[in-house]
Enzyme design. Structure first.
Site, PDB file in Angstrom:
ATOM      1  N   GLN A  32      61.501  19.002   0.985  1.00  0.00           N
ATOM      2  CA  GLN A  32      62.903  18.946   1.324  1.00  0.00           C
ATOM      3  C   GLN A  32      62.893  18.602   2.743  1.00  0.00           C
ATOM      4  OE1 GLN A  32      63.938  22.849  -0.852  1.00  0.00           O
ATOM      5  NE2 GLN A  32      65.808  21.492  -1.037  1.00  0.00           N
ATOM      6  N   HIS A 133      56.490  24.652  -4.491  1.00  0.00           N
ATOM      7  CA  HIS A 133      58.008  24.529  -4.491  1.00  0.00           C
ATOM      8  C   HIS A 133      58.418  23.020  -5.087  1.00  0.00           C
ATOM      9  CE1 HIS A 133      61.917  26.005  -2.427  1.00  0.00           C
ATOM     10  NE2 HIS A 133      62.214  25.182  -3.348  1.00  0.00           N
ATOM     11  N   ASN A 177      57.976  29.117  -6.262  1.00  0.00           N
ATOM     12  CA  ASN A 177      59.233  29.269  -6.181  1.00  0.00           C
ATOM     13  C   ASN A 177      60.193  28.787  -7.409  1.00  0.00           C
ATOM     14  OD1 ASN A 177      61.787  29.326  -4.411  1.00  0.00           O
ATOM     15  ND2 ASN A 177      61.986  27.392  -5.211  1.00  0.00           N
ATOM     16  N   GLU A 178      60.825  29.815  -7.823  1.00  0.00           N
ATOM     17  CA  GLU A 178      61.737  29.389  -9.085  1.00  0.00           C
ATOM     18  C   GLU A 178      61.283  28.773 -10.153  1.00  0.00           C
ATOM     19  OE1 GLU A 178      65.240  27.459  -7.390  1.00  0.00           O
ATOM     20  OE2 GLU A 178      65.753  29.082  -6.175  1.00  0.00           O
ATOM     21  N   TYR A 308      72.367  33.086  -5.525  1.00  0.00           N
ATOM     22  CA  TYR A 308      73.472  32.060  -5.065  1.00  0.00           C
ATOM     23  C   TYR A 308      74.806  32.621  -5.839  1.00  0.00           C
ATOM     24  CZ  TYR A 308      69.640  29.291  -2.701  1.00  0.00           C
ATOM     25  OH  TYR A 308      68.863  28.776  -1.956  1.00  0.00           O
ATOM     26  N   GLU A 372      66.066  33.483  -0.681  1.00  0.00           N
ATOM     27  CA  GLU A 372      67.003  32.568  -0.619  1.00  0.00           C
ATOM     28  C   GLU A 372      68.223  33.197  -0.799  1.00  0.00           C
ATOM     29  OE1 GLU A 372      66.242  28.826  -2.517  1.00  0.00           O
ATOM     30  OE2 GLU A 372      64.251  28.782  -2.074  1.00  0.00           O
ATOM     31  N   TRP A 418      68.843  30.565   3.060  1.00  0.00           N
ATOM     32  CA  TRP A 418      68.563  29.105   2.681  1.00  0.00           C
ATOM     33  C   TRP A 418      69.712  28.170   3.340  1.00  0.00           C
ATOM     34  CZ3 TRP A 418      64.375  26.698   1.084  1.00  0.00           C
ATOM     35  CH2 TRP A 418      64.448  25.283   0.546  1.00  0.00           C
ATOM     36  N   GLU A 425      68.355  17.995  -0.833  1.00  0.00           N
ATOM     37  CA  GLU A 425      68.894  18.816  -1.797  1.00  0.00           C
ATOM     38  C   GLU A 425      68.548  18.243  -3.460  1.00  0.00           C
ATOM     39  OE1 GLU A 425      69.489  22.105  -2.033  1.00  0.00           O
ATOM     40  OE2 GLU A 425      70.450  22.196  -3.895  1.00  0.00           O
ATOM     41  N   TRP A 426      67.293  17.971  -3.474  1.00  0.00           N
ATOM     42  CA  TRP A 426      66.900  17.371  -4.849  1.00  0.00           C
ATOM     43  C   TRP A 426      67.882  16.434  -5.503  1.00  0.00           C
ATOM     44  CZ3 TRP A 426      62.161  18.912  -4.483  1.00  0.00           C
ATOM     45  CH2 TRP A 426      62.049  20.059  -3.847  1.00  0.00           C
TER      46      TRP A 426
HETATM   47  O1  IFM Z   1      67.413  23.707  -2.220  1.00  0.00           O
HETATM   48  C1  IFM Z   1      67.416  24.801  -3.053  1.00  0.00           C
HETATM   49  C2  IFM Z   1      65.776  25.332  -3.090  1.00  0.00           C
HETATM   50  O2  IFM Z   1      64.721  24.365  -3.194  1.00  0.00           O
HETATM   51  C3  IFM Z   1      65.652  26.098  -4.110  1.00  0.00           C
HETATM   52  N1  IFM Z   1      66.554  26.942  -4.495  1.00  0.00           N
HETATM   53  C4  IFM Z   1      67.719  26.628  -4.360  1.00  0.00           C
HETATM   54  C5  IFM Z   1      68.358  25.844  -3.059  1.00  0.00           C
HETATM   55  C6  IFM Z   1      69.550  25.329  -3.001  1.00  0.00           C
HETATM   56  O3  IFM Z   1      69.895  24.534  -4.475  1.00  0.00           O
END
Ligand code: IFM
Length: 465
Positions: A32, A133, A177-178, A308, A372, A418, A425-426
């Site tokens: 990112q 990640h 991560n996630e 979030y 985050e 975050w 942003e992906w």
């Molecule tokens: O930008 C992402 C991050 O890479 C992983 N968690 C959520 C963020 C916001 O979408």
């Protein structure tokens, strides 16, 4: 704590202080922010391939240059120091360190992180390293990616190489991560790289990611890592009508797919029965081999919580909730009566306090860290300033919620916003801005937003006024 004082806190009417030693920081991820996509021996990741595929990423954006952090890391670390960050969470680009995924280490790839870690330490900032990640080397995806059991072992090899080089200076490590996103956005909905749409592959990926986590924990411990963690994107899944057993069951299903599917193997050494049923239904159960769950449940020192938004769920025949998880049929998300961010995500800090308290109740032995939390808004620079009052309100509300959870007994050790700066942003490319620091992608100029100044003051006083 009384209900009234919790409400006062969440309403922002009370000054509060966090426990001594609370860790404050911000997070980013390699693809990112780094850019330098072809430098010093780095080879393509699945995100390089995905972002080059027409129609996959907003306006064809890619991480080729991103925030050019690879070259500007010194200035970025100086900025972190100005903000008073005590911890900086970043991830390693696997295709920099092992360009062919599983083979020899590329020393020039590790050199970058070596320099970054030294720079952080010089400024008194603790480095917190995430191994994975989402930027899997494309060569590994060509061999099946996370549907291939070998990938889990290769992650452990990456862990061993990284801790060998950086472990003398990096105390805190995170394996994944996630993994929910890697598995379900990557292999079920196809919204993320590698863009596959195959429910069986998604469940295979879940298990191999978790196996990779367990193997990486072992490798990190063998290399002397002092603090090892896993970061999950968790939600507070609530029934739209708590009195309706169908809504309760639908919310439980979402809770299973987003929370328990990852929490239970990592912290209890088992997959929940309802989730095992899904492995079976989609033909993926045979990837779970005897002994795997013991590996996956290797003790960790910290659970990273990325939060979030909460989920409000109701049951409706014929509906799907819009989550990419196979197995969500009959569940539907209900729009909450709450303001939304630029991602259209509802802002509801009570989801964070609820989640942290639930984790504290279910897994009391595992300390927590918010790794985050933050929000995207349509920020603009005017006269050299970004007046992002909405982000300040978001962060303030969530910090009050985190504090309420601590008062309620959660062992919360820190909070990382975050993100440090706007970044890729992906699938949304550079179209969504989550940063405390604004980035002009044409000039690479950084402008700390009002939220950055506000956050620096919060860190300085270890709390909110
Ligand atoms: O930008 C992402 C991050 O890479 C992983 N968690 C959520 C963020 C916001 O979408």
């Amino acid at each position: 704590m009384t209900i009234t004082s919790t409400q006062e806190q969440l309403a922002g009417t009370a000054a509060l202080r966090f426990p001594a030693g609370f860790r404050w920081g911000a997070a980013t991820a390699s693809y990112q922010i780094e850019g330098a996509a072809t430098e010093d021996g780095r080879m393509p990741s699945i995100w390089d391939t995905f972002s080059r595929t027409p129609g996959r990423v907003f306006e064809g954006h890619s991480g080729d240059v991103a925030c050019d952090h690879y070259h500007r890391y010194r200035d970025d670390v100086a900025l972190m120091a100005q903000l008073g960050l005590g911890t900086y969470r970043f991830s390693l680009a696997w295709p920099r360190i092992k360009p062919d995924g599983s083979g020899p280490v590329n020393p020039r790839g590790l050199d970058f992180y070596d320099r970054l870690v030294d720079e952080l330490l010089t400024h008194g900032i603790d480095p917190m390293v995430t191994l994975y990640h989402w930027d899997l080397p494309q060569v590994l995806e060509d061999r099946g990616g996370w549907t291939n059991r070998d990938t889990a072992h290769y992650l452990a090899d990456l862990a061993a190489a990284a801790v060998d080089r950086l472990g003398d200076r990096v105390a805190t490590w995170t394996t994944l991560n996630e993994p929910w996103c890697s598995a379900f956005l990557g292999y079920a909905s196809g919204d993320h790289a590698p863009g596959r749409q195959d429910p069986k592959a998604a469940f295979e990926a879940v298990h191999h990611l978790m196996l990779g986590h367990g193997l990486a924990v072992r490798a990190l411990r063998a290399g002397g890592a002092r603090e090892v963690s896993l970061t999950l994107n968790l939600t507070d899944s609530r029934p739209a009508n708590p009195a309706d057993p169908h809504d309760v069951a639908a919310a439980r299903q979402i809770d299973g797919l987003q929370n328990r599917l990852f929490l239970e193997p990592a912290l209890r050494g088992r997959y929940p029965q309802d989730m095992l049923a899904l492995f079976e239904r989609f033909g993926a159960a045979d990837v779970i081999r005897p002994g795997d769950l013991d590996v996956i449940a290797a003790p960790i020192d910290l659970l990273g919580v990325n939060y979030y938004q909460p989920a409000l769920v109701r049951a409706r025949i014929g509906a799907t909730c819009g989550l990419p998880n196979p197995g969500t049929e009959g569940a539907e998300f209900v729009r909450q009566n709450a303001p939304v961010t630029a991602m259209d995500w509802p802002v509801d800090p009570t989801g964070l306090s609820g989640l942290l308290l639930r984790l504290a109740a279910d897994y009391p032995e595992t300390p927590l860290m918010v790794t985050e939390n933050g929000a995207a808004y349509a920020d603009v620079v005017e006269d050299g300033r970004v007046a992002d009052a909405d982000r300040v309100a978001y962060l303030d509300g969530h910090l009050r919620a985190a504090h309420a959870a601590i008062e309620g007994g959660a062992d919360l050790r820190g909070y990382l916003a975050w993100s440090l700066m706007d970044n890729f942003e992906w699938g949304y490319g550079y179209g969504k801005r989550f940063g405390l620091v604004h980035v002009d992608y044409d000039t690479q100029r950084r402008v700390p937003k009002d939220s950055a100044h506000w956050y620096a003051a919060v860190i300085g006083r270890n709390g909110l006024d």
